[in-house]
Scaffold this active site. Structure first.
Site, mmCIF file in Angstrom:
data_model
loop_
_atom_site.group_PDB
_atom_site.id
_atom_site.type_symbol
_atom_site.label_atom_id
_atom_site.label_comp_id
_atom_site.label_asym_id
_atom_site.label_seq_id
_atom_site.Cartn_x
_atom_site.Cartn_y
_atom_site.Cartn_z
ATOM 1 C CG ASP A 92 44.791 -49.630 65.586
ATOM 2 O OD1 ASP A 92 44.097 -50.491 65.773
ATOM 3 O OD2 ASP A 92 45.731 -48.966 66.364
ATOM 4 C CD GLU A 187 43.341 -52.425 71.085
ATOM 5 O OE1 GLU A 187 43.410 -53.096 72.104
ATOM 6 O OE2 GLU A 187 44.648 -52.477 70.390
HETATM 7 ZN ZN LIG Z 1 45.128 -56.215 69.217
#
Ligand SMILES: [Zn+2]
Length: 420
Positions: A92, A187
């Site tokens: 992401d 993340e």
């Molecule tokens: Zn990162």
């Protein structure tokens, strides 16, 4: 082992081609969603990587229901007994800036003048934004067109890992032990790693998610979340004398007792802080949420003790007031886990040096997926990608970084084959 010029050139071409391709795939995560992955388009990039990993002859390739992509690279012949390592990067990009329709631009032979952007004439990238830029004069620099982030965080990490895999499959002289690949969702919103299948990872892993060329990170904050509830008593203000216990008023007095110098806006480097992020309520009841950060657990414990002592003082000062405090440990400083397996960091340092770079060690004023994995027994330092000014429309990466990070991964795998 030294990497031949021919292999270095291969790494640059391959990583650059992949990077340009990956950043065009929209994978912004979404803080407001509590499912994993938070956005479906992270699956698109994952699916594409599954296909590419097959072409590179990796094994046990899966994309699971949460969007994690796992793969296994069997060891070179006669290196079956070598310590397995894992390489991780996240799919992401940060929701703080748009990551849709990223149009990467390569500024050839950077001359040190301000870099300008096609989609935003006001925007410039200069030494003021990043002093490291001065060291990159003469290199090719990749930016967005100024209307989106670039997505080097962390598609550079993905490209560098994929390129290393490609090199291992093409060049037989690049020896390595067993390698586990894992690309993770979400993340940037801090919840993705909760769903990782730890059985698919070895005890030693590396995230490829750091900043400037040469950087190695293996120390982060010890992090706490405090929820503090003030329970007062609401009464008509016209008849409130000696009766009302105004929870919201008392709460604001309470937080004004915290030392102003220990706040995010007044601290840097190794200094810790209290950060009141949210307060909501009325005279009857008020709830506040605060984070507490430091590199040293004992310092955070002192901060929590101070909050507890304030609770006692305030409950005495305002009879009838109830203060409820709930401290939650979010993650630990990974240093103490990593110090139990010092070779993990030692070999990473040596690989960075073998790639001809200066090792730059920084404590992370935040957490990483690696920090969470480390506290769960999977020691995971963070290696540079070479990207900088993450989560910004000014995000950039020198193309050389893509090559150098791939070199570091290849040296790292080779150094592990030489350990007993
Ligand atoms: Zn990162």
């Amino acid at each position: 082992m030294e990497l031949a010029k021919e292999i270095q050139e291969f790494l640059l071409d391959d990583a650059l081609e992949r990077f340009i391709r990956y950043v065009k795939i929209w994978t912004t995560s979404d803080q407001s969603k509590e499912i994993t992955p938070s956005t479906k388009n992270q699956l698109d990039l994952g699916k594409q990587l599954v296909g590419e990993l097959k072409e590179l002859n990796l094994e046990n390739i899966v994309q699971d229901e949460y969007g994690f992509v796992y793969a296994y690279l069997p060891p070179s012949k006669d290196f079956e007994k070598v310590q397995p390592i894992g390489l991780l990067a996240h799919l992401d990009t940060s929701p703080s800036v748009s990551g849709k329709d990223v149009k990467p631009v390569i500024h050839k032979n950077y001359d040190g003048e301000p870099i300008k952007y096609a989609q935003d004439k006001e925007l410039t990238l200069t030494f003021h934004d990043s002093p490291n830029l001065e060291g990159y004069i003469g290199l090719d620099i990749i930016t967005s067109e100024g209307d989106t982030l670039l997505g080097a965080d962390d598609k550079a990490g993905i490209a560098e890992i994929m390129t290393a895999c490609n090199a291992w499959s093409k060049f037989n002289n690049l020896k390595h032990g067993p390698i586990y690949i894992c690309f993770t969702p979400d993340e940037e919103i801090g919840i993705g790693i909760d769903k990782v299948d730890k059985n698919k990872l070895p005890e030693i892993c590396y995230t490829v998610d750091g900043g400037e060329i040469g950087q190695l990170e293996y120390e982060c904050f010890d992090a706490w979340l405090a929820q503090i509830k003030f329970k007062g008593l609401s009464i008509h203000p016209g008849h409130a004398k000696n009766k009302m216990i105004n929870a919201i008023q008392i709460a604001s007095r309470f937080f004004s007792e915290l030392p102003e110098a220990e706040s995010p806006e007044h601290t840097e480097e190794r200094e810790g802080y209290y950060h009141l992020g949210e307060m909501e309520g009325k005279s009857e009841e008020t709830t506040a949420r605060m984070i507490i950060r430091d590199f040293v657990l004992e310092n955070n414990q002192k901060r929590m003790d101070y909050i507890k002592s304030l609770k006692q003082t305030y409950e005495l000062r305002y009879p009838g007031l109830k203060i409820e405090i709930d401290f939650k440990h979010q993650y630990l400083n990974m240093l103490e886990y990593i110090e139990k397996k010092p070779l993990t960091v030692e070999l990473a340092k040596r690989s960075i040096e073998k790639a001809g770079l200066e090792v730059k060690i920084n404590p992370i004023r935040g957490g990483t997926d690696g920090a969470r994995l480390s506290t769960q027994g999977i020691v995971t330092p963070n290696i540079f990608t070479g990207g900088q000014l993450f989560h910004s429309r000014k995000e950039f990466i020198p193309t050389l970084a893509l090559q150098k990070a791939a070199e570091v991964l290849i040296y790292l795998a080779h150094l592990w084959t030489q350990q007993k």
